[in-house]
Design a protein around this motif. Structure first.
Motif, PDB file in Angstrom:
ATOM      1  N   MET A 134      -7.357  10.492  -2.813  1.00 48.77           N
ATOM      2  CA  MET A 134      -6.621  10.192  -4.051  1.00 48.77           C
ATOM      3  C   MET A 134      -7.474   9.307  -4.958  1.00 48.77           C
ATOM      4  SD  MET A 134      -2.860   8.381  -4.510  1.00 48.77           S
ATOM      5  CE  MET A 134      -2.058   9.628  -3.520  1.00 48.77           C
ATOM      6  N   ALA A 135      -7.490   9.610  -6.275  1.00 44.74           N
ATOM      7  CA  ALA A 135      -8.279   8.828  -7.217  1.00 44.74           C
ATOM      8  C   ALA A 135      -7.804   7.386  -7.216  1.00 44.74           C
ATOM      9  CB  ALA A 135      -8.156   9.413  -8.618  1.00 44.74           C
ATOM     10  N   ARG A 136      -8.759   6.464  -7.466  1.00 48.20           N
ATOM     11  CA  ARG A 136      -8.425   5.043  -7.397  1.00 48.20           C
ATOM     12  C   ARG A 136      -7.349   4.662  -8.409  1.00 48.20           C
ATOM     13  NH1 ARG A 136     -11.147   0.069  -9.067  1.00 48.20           N
ATOM     14  NH2 ARG A 136     -12.658   1.328 -10.142  1.00 48.20           N
ATOM     15  N   GLN A 137      -7.409   5.277  -9.630  1.00 50.90           N
ATOM     16  CA  GLN A 137      -6.417   4.942 -10.629  1.00 50.90           C
ATOM     17  C   GLN A 137      -5.018   5.329 -10.166  1.00 50.90           C
ATOM     18  OE1 GLN A 137      -6.929   3.053 -13.315  1.00 50.90           O
ATOM     19  NE2 GLN A 137      -4.693   3.055 -13.437  1.00 50.90           N
ATOM     20  N   SER A 138      -4.921   6.460  -9.436  1.00 50.95           N
ATOM     21  CA  SER A 138      -3.632   6.876  -8.905  1.00 50.95           C
ATOM     22  C   SER A 138      -3.151   5.892  -7.846  1.00 50.95           C
ATOM     23  CB  SER A 138      -3.735   8.275  -8.292  1.00 50.95           C
ATOM     24  OG  SER A 138      -4.058   9.236  -9.276  1.00 50.95           O
ATOM     25  N   LEU A 139      -4.094   5.398  -7.048  1.00 52.13           N
ATOM     26  CA  LEU A 139      -3.741   4.402  -6.040  1.00 52.13           C
ATOM     27  C   LEU A 139      -3.274   3.104  -6.687  1.00 52.13           C
ATOM     28  CD1 LEU A 139      -6.638   4.931  -3.455  1.00 52.13           C
ATOM     29  CD2 LEU A 139      -4.220   5.499  -3.147  1.00 52.13           C
ATOM     30  N   VAL A 140      -3.953   2.719  -7.761  1.00 54.49           N
ATOM     31  CA  VAL A 140      -3.553   1.507  -8.489  1.00 54.49           C
ATOM     32  C   VAL A 140      -2.114   1.660  -8.996  1.00 54.49           C
ATOM     33  CG1 VAL A 140      -3.955   0.135 -10.565  1.00 54.49           C
ATOM     34  CG2 VAL A 140      -5.891   0.847  -9.168  1.00 54.49           C
ATOM     35  N   SER A 141      -1.801   2.814  -9.589  1.00 51.24           N
ATOM     36  CA  SER A 141      -0.451   3.056 -10.103  1.00 51.24           C
ATOM     37  C   SER A 141       0.565   3.056  -8.972  1.00 51.24           C
ATOM     38  CB  SER A 141      -0.407   4.403 -10.848  1.00 51.24           C
ATOM     39  OG  SER A 141      -1.260   4.375 -11.970  1.00 51.24           O
ATOM     40  N   MET A 142       0.186   3.652  -7.846  1.00 52.02           N
ATOM     41  CA  MET A 142       1.094   3.708  -6.708  1.00 52.02           C
ATOM     42  C   MET A 142       1.452   2.303  -6.227  1.00 52.02           C
ATOM     43  SD  MET A 142       0.416   5.224  -2.881  1.00 52.02           S
ATOM     44  CE  MET A 142      -0.593   3.773  -2.481  1.00 52.02           C
ATOM     45  N   VAL A 143       0.438   1.457  -6.104  1.00 53.93           N
ATOM     46  CA  VAL A 143       0.670   0.096  -5.613  1.00 53.93           C
ATOM     47  C   VAL A 143       1.471  -0.717  -6.627  1.00 53.93           C
ATOM     48  CG1 VAL A 143      -0.416  -2.075  -4.898  1.00 53.93           C
ATOM     49  CG2 VAL A 143      -1.397   0.113  -4.166  1.00 53.93           C
ATOM     50  N   SER A 144       1.102  -0.631  -7.906  1.00 61.38           N
ATOM     51  CA  SER A 144       1.820  -1.411  -8.924  1.00 61.38           C
ATOM     52  C   SER A 144       3.264  -0.940  -9.059  1.00 61.38           C
ATOM     53  CB  SER A 144       1.098  -1.329 -10.279  1.00 61.38           C
ATOM     54  OG  SER A 144       1.083  -0.003 -10.769  1.00 61.38           O
ATOM     55  N   ASP A 145       3.494   0.376  -8.973  1.00 67.58           N
ATOM     56  CA  ASP A 145       4.861   0.900  -9.055  1.00 67.58           C
ATOM     57  C   ASP A 145       5.698   0.449  -7.862  1.00 67.58           C
ATOM     58  OD1 ASP A 145       4.446   2.150 -11.449  1.00 67.58           O
ATOM     59  OD2 ASP A 145       4.181   4.158 -10.610  1.00 67.58           O
ATOM     60  N   HIS A 146       5.090   0.452  -6.690  1.00 65.03           N
ATOM     61  CA  HIS A 146       5.814   0.023  -5.493  1.00 65.03           C
ATOM     62  C   HIS A 146       6.189  -1.452  -5.580  1.00 65.03           C
ATOM     63  CE1 HIS A 146       6.232  -1.309  -1.231  1.00 65.03           C
ATOM     64  NE2 HIS A 146       6.939  -0.188  -1.169  1.00 65.03           N
ATOM     65  N   LEU A 147       5.256  -2.266  -6.053  1.00 61.98           N
ATOM     66  CA  LEU A 147       5.550  -3.687  -6.216  1.00 61.98           C
ATOM     67  C   LEU A 147       6.643  -3.900  -7.254  1.00 61.98           C
ATOM     68  CD1 LEU A 147       1.966  -5.245  -6.093  1.00 61.98           C
ATOM     69  CD2 LEU A 147       3.803  -5.598  -4.426  1.00 61.98           C
ATOM     70  N   PHE A 148       6.561  -3.148  -8.344  1.00 61.30           N
ATOM     71  CA  PHE A 148       7.566  -3.291  -9.392  1.00 61.30           C
ATOM     72  C   PHE A 148       8.940  -2.871  -8.882  1.00 61.30           C
ATOM     73  CE2 PHE A 148       9.861  -1.800 -13.221  1.00 61.30           C
ATOM     74  CZ  PHE A 148       9.912  -3.010 -13.894  1.00 61.30           C
ATOM     75  N   THR A 151      -8.340  -2.248  -5.369  1.00 58.99           N
ATOM     76  CA  THR A 151      -7.165  -1.510  -5.836  1.00 58.99           C
ATOM     77  C   THR A 151      -5.968  -2.439  -5.982  1.00 58.99           C
ATOM     78  OG1 THR A 151      -7.894   0.571  -4.842  1.00 58.99           O
ATOM     79  CG2 THR A 151      -5.544   0.343  -5.279  1.00 58.99           C
ATOM     80  N   VAL A 152      -5.778  -3.327  -5.010  1.00 54.81           N
ATOM     81  CA  VAL A 152      -4.674  -4.279  -5.067  1.00 54.81           C
ATOM     82  C   VAL A 152      -4.829  -5.207  -6.267  1.00 54.81           C
ATOM     83  CG1 VAL A 152      -3.646  -6.292  -3.926  1.00 54.81           C
ATOM     84  CG2 VAL A 152      -4.124  -4.211  -2.614  1.00 54.81           C
ATOM     85  N   ARG A 153      -6.039  -5.688  -6.505  1.00 59.44           N
ATOM     86  CA  ARG A 153      -6.272  -6.597  -7.628  1.00 59.44           C
ATOM     87  C   ARG A 153      -5.958  -5.918  -8.956  1.00 59.44           C
ATOM     88  NH1 ARG A 153     -12.097  -8.853  -5.450  1.00 59.44           N
ATOM     89  NH2 ARG A 153     -11.260 -10.161  -3.760  1.00 59.44           N
ATOM     90  N   GLU A 154      -6.366  -4.656  -9.084  1.00 56.85           N
ATOM     91  CA  GLU A 154      -6.104  -3.938 -10.332  1.00 56.85           C
ATOM     92  C   GLU A 154      -4.607  -3.665 -10.502  1.00 56.85           C
ATOM     93  OE1 GLU A 154      -8.526  -0.515 -10.903  1.00 56.85           O
ATOM     94  OE2 GLU A 154     -10.406  -1.610 -10.670  1.00 56.85           O
ATOM     95  N   ALA A 155      -3.916  -3.412  -9.389  1.00 54.03           N
ATOM     96  CA  ALA A 155      -2.469  -3.198  -9.463  1.00 54.03           C
ATOM     97  C   ALA A 155      -1.772  -4.470  -9.938  1.00 54.03           C
ATOM     98  CB  ALA A 155      -1.938  -2.770  -8.099  1.00 54.03           C
TER      99      ALA A 155
END
Length: 234
Positions: A1-15, A45-49
């Motif tokens: 999975m692309a890193r940007q997709s991973l960033v979105s996944m993590v940020s969405d989950h946290l939100f 990835t976590v930092r960007e999220a």
């Protein structure tokens, strides 16, 4: 999975966890290592999220202490505020604040529309009011809500101000969801029909102040109905 997709996944989950109440205002989010292990992603990835949420003021980073959740009134993303509001369900404060925002925008829209509304738009308002009355008589909640929303949409566009309609559009999803709850009460429907008729009369007269006052009366009645018939039941 692309890193940007991973960033979105993590940020969405946290939100999602923030609006679910897992992390209330001023609570600290888990540390980088814990989030990295939980989501099986890199620390970058976590930092960007986290930075994604920080950019919208959903969270704040305090150097040396960690990352903390901000109160909703400090968030800077309309979409995120709306998501939180919709997840809140029948939250009383959110319902009241939504009517307050509607009152500010819709009274101004009615005032502008009074001098700009066309004959076709007035006919459209009368059509929607008839639909509201018929729906009230037949207990057709879905049709009633659709006609009610369409009525107000006509006025927003009749104002001739393109910014009003654009500003109001993101609120429409929340308003539609909340309207289904409040419009279940027959008394509220009856009040809305009466107030909408007064708005049409004011708009047809061409008086800007009369139209503003008619819409303000409707918003005030909506607030009273919310507090009397809905919030007292919750």
């Amino acid at each position: 999975m692309a890193r940007q997709s991973l960033v979105s996944m993590v940020s969405d989950h946290l939100f999602d966890r923030i609006i679910a109440g897992d992390f209330p205002p001023d609570a600290a989010l888990p540390g980088e290592l814990e989030l990295t292990a939980h989501h099986d992603v890199s620390r970058l990835t976590v930092r960007e999220a986290i930075k994604t949420l920080e950019a919208q003021s959903v969270v704040r980073i305090e150097r040396g202490r960690g990352t903390f959740v901000n109160p909703v009134n400090r968030w800077e993303s309309m979409d995120m505020v709306l998501r939180a509001t919709m997840e809140a369900g029948n939250n009383a404060e959110a319902s009241i604040q939504l009517i307050e925002v509607r009152r500010m925008l819709e009274t101004g829209a009615a005032e502008l529309a009074a001098t700009r509304i066309t004959t076709n738009e007035l006919d459209s308002l009368r059509h929607h009011l008839t639909s509201m009355q018929e729906s009230h008589d037949t207990a057709d909640l879905t049709r009633f809500v659709e006609a009610d929303l369409a009525f107000h949409n006509v006025i927003l566009h009749a104002s001739g101000n393109v910014f009003l309609a654009v500003m109001f559009e993101p609120l429409s999803r929340v308003i539609a969801a909340r309207r289904k709850e409040t419009s279940r009460v027959p008394e509220i429907q009856a009040h809305a029909i009466r107030e909408h008729a007064e708005i049409i009369t004011a708009l047809a007269s061409g008086g800007a102040e009369s139209a503003r006052l008619a819409m303000d009366s409707h918003m005030a009645q909506t607030m009273r109905d919310l507090k009397t018939y809905v919030l007292k039941r919750q």
